[in-house]
Design a protein around this motif. Structure first.
Motif, mmCIF file in Angstrom:
data_model
loop_
_atom_site.group_PDB
_atom_site.id
_atom_site.type_symbol
_atom_site.label_atom_id
_atom_site.label_comp_id
_atom_site.label_asym_id
_atom_site.label_seq_id
_atom_site.Cartn_x
_atom_site.Cartn_y
_atom_site.Cartn_z
ATOM 1 N N TYR A 29 0.821 -1.136 -0.028
ATOM 2 C CA TYR A 29 0.007 0.111 0.166
ATOM 3 C C TYR A 29 0.915 1.190 0.013
ATOM 4 N N VAL A 30 0.430 2.068 -0.985
ATOM 5 C CA VAL A 30 1.033 3.501 -0.892
ATOM 6 C C VAL A 30 -0.001 4.422 -0.658
ATOM 7 N N SER A 31 0.054 5.418 0.302
ATOM 8 C CA SER A 31 -0.951 6.375 0.446
ATOM 9 C C SER A 31 -1.265 7.322 -0.794
ATOM 10 N N PRO A 32 -2.391 7.507 -0.790
ATOM 11 C CA PRO A 32 -2.638 8.470 -2.051
ATOM 12 C C PRO A 32 -2.279 9.922 -1.673
ATOM 13 N N SER A 33 -2.223 10.312 -0.428
ATOM 14 C CA SER A 33 -1.924 11.312 -0.029
ATOM 15 C C SER A 33 -0.372 11.800 -0.006
ATOM 16 N N GLY A 34 0.603 10.717 -0.271
ATOM 17 C CA GLY A 34 1.939 11.010 -0.166
ATOM 18 C C GLY A 34 2.469 10.445 1.196
ATOM 19 N N GLY A 35 3.911 10.411 1.219
ATOM 20 C CA GLY A 35 4.496 9.871 2.457
ATOM 21 C C GLY A 35 4.376 8.357 2.666
ATOM 22 N N LEU A 36 4.751 8.007 3.763
ATOM 23 C CA LEU A 36 4.811 6.600 4.254
ATOM 24 C C LEU A 36 3.718 6.108 5.273
ATOM 25 N N ILE A 37 2.709 7.133 5.396
ATOM 26 C CA ILE A 37 1.583 6.629 6.445
ATOM 27 C C ILE A 37 0.751 5.775 5.825
ATOM 28 N N SER A 38 -0.205 5.084 6.629
ATOM 29 C CA SER A 38 -1.091 4.097 6.198
ATOM 30 C C SER A 38 -2.401 4.183 5.925
ATOM 31 N N TYR A 39 -2.702 5.472 5.646
ATOM 32 C CA TYR A 39 -4.013 6.168 5.288
ATOM 33 C C TYR A 39 -3.847 6.958 4.302
ATOM 34 N N GLY A 40 -4.887 7.450 3.731
ATOM 35 C CA GLY A 40 -5.091 8.557 2.751
ATOM 36 C C GLY A 40 -6.049 9.644 3.334
ATOM 37 N N CYS A 41 -5.942 10.787 2.859
ATOM 38 C CA CYS A 41 -6.661 12.124 3.431
ATOM 39 C C CYS A 41 -7.676 12.528 2.247
ATOM 40 N N PHE A 42 -8.887 12.258 2.448
ATOM 41 C CA PHE A 42 -9.957 12.651 1.679
ATOM 42 C C PHE A 42 -10.738 13.748 2.198
ATOM 43 N N ASP A 43 -11.326 14.571 0.956
ATOM 44 C CA ASP A 43 -12.346 15.555 1.171
ATOM 45 C C ASP A 43 -13.534 14.900 0.462
ATOM 46 N N ILE A 44 -14.473 14.754 0.997
ATOM 47 C CA ILE A 44 -15.938 14.349 0.472
ATOM 48 C C ILE A 44 -16.921 15.382 0.544
ATOM 49 N N ARG A 45 -17.495 15.518 -0.520
ATOM 50 C CA ARG A 45 -18.526 16.200 -0.832
ATOM 51 C C ARG A 45 -19.898 15.482 -1.041
ATOM 52 N N GLY A 46 -21.075 15.556 -0.332
ATOM 53 C CA GLY A 46 -22.272 14.885 -0.440
ATOM 54 C C GLY A 46 -23.222 15.591 0.198
ATOM 55 N N LYS A 47 -24.516 14.908 0.282
ATOM 56 C CA LYS A 47 -25.571 15.581 0.980
ATOM 57 C C LYS A 47 -25.832 15.326 2.375
ATOM 58 N N ASN A 48 -25.797 16.278 3.419
ATOM 59 C CA ASN A 48 -26.221 15.746 4.604
ATOM 60 C C ASN A 48 -27.548 15.537 4.821
ATOM 61 N N LEU A 49 -28.134 14.330 5.403
ATOM 62 C CA LEU A 49 -29.225 13.836 5.405
ATOM 63 C C LEU A 49 -29.971 14.340 6.316
ATOM 64 N N SER A 50 -29.451 15.141 7.441
ATOM 65 C CA SER A 50 -30.473 15.784 8.426
ATOM 66 C C SER A 50 -30.804 17.237 7.946
ATOM 67 N N THR A 51 -29.922 17.617 7.035
ATOM 68 C CA THR A 51 -30.099 19.114 6.427
ATOM 69 C C THR A 51 -30.609 19.115 5.279
ATOM 70 N N ASN A 52 -30.356 18.278 4.489
ATOM 71 C CA ASN A 52 -30.474 18.110 2.785
ATOM 72 C C ASN A 52 -29.726 19.111 2.116
ATOM 73 N N ARG A 53 -28.593 19.373 2.814
ATOM 74 C CA ARG A 53 -27.625 20.544 2.089
ATOM 75 C C ARG A 53 -26.505 19.866 1.982
ATOM 76 N N LYS A 54 -25.763 20.399 0.848
ATOM 77 C CA LYS A 54 -24.384 19.672 0.418
ATOM 78 C C LYS A 54 -23.456 20.361 1.596
#
Length: 185
Positions: A37-62
């Motif tokens: 595994y190679v982190s998509p965010s770079g470096g030698l870390i065991s995870y990637g850093c992701f910004d996710i945009r979607g709809k909040n179910l409680s407010t129906n807003r992006k």
């Protein structure tokens, strides 16, 4: 009548701990423990850093939220678990870049960075190992199992840092990690 003398010095200082020894190279966890595994965010870390945009179910807003996970699919699952609904727009965020003071500290202790492209967390893990006087390699099985359990750590980390980062695991999984660590010490 008693006489006494008080003397002061402006150049003295009190050192709590002895100075840290100079180091050579510190062993890092092999990439095979991360199943390549190679982190998509770079470096030698065991995870990637992701910004996710979607709809909040409680407010129906992006909304846009930040998640750390090994893969984009796992990050989307975390987003769903947090009350977001798709379709998701996923952006990989680069991990925090290393800072110049960290490289200066490594040079001071004669530790050459093991690879180019280390991030802030990789170098901080090396500096923590120097401060903790932990020069021992991490047991391969401990690193492999921690990665499989989704623990967030750097390939530059020491065993105690991996165990400390494992606090979110179930009791059974944490006991498995501890037993592997105890067998190796």
């Amino acid at each position: 009548m008693a006489f006494f003398t008080i003397s002061t010095s402006s150049g003295s200082c009190y050192i709590d701990d002895p100075p840290l020894p100079k180091h050579g190279p510190l062993p890092i966890i092999p990439i095979s423990a991360f199943d390549g595994y190679v982190s998509p965010s770079g470096g030698l870390i065991s995870y990637g850093c992701f910004d996710i945009r979607g709809k909040n179910l409680s407010t129906n807003r992006k909304v846009r939220r930040y998640f750390e996970a090994q893969t984009e699919e796992l990050a989307c699952k975390l987003a769903e678990d947090s009350g977001m609904a798709g379709p998701f727009e996923v952006t990989v965020r680069p991990s925090r870049p290393a800072e110049s003071w960290q490289f200066s500290e490594l040079r001071y202790y004669d530790v050459a960075p093991p690879f180019q492209g280390l991030n802030y967390w990789d170098i901080q893990a090396l500096l923590d190992r120097i401060a903790g006087r932990d020069e021992f390699p991490v047991p391969y099985e401990l690193a492999r199992l921690a990665f499989q359990f989704g623990v967030k750590f750097s390939r530059c980390s020491c065993s105690s840092a991996i165990l400390n980062a494992s606090h979110f695991l179930s009791t059974d999984d944490y006991i498995k990690l501890l037993s592997i660590w105890r067998q190796s010490t």
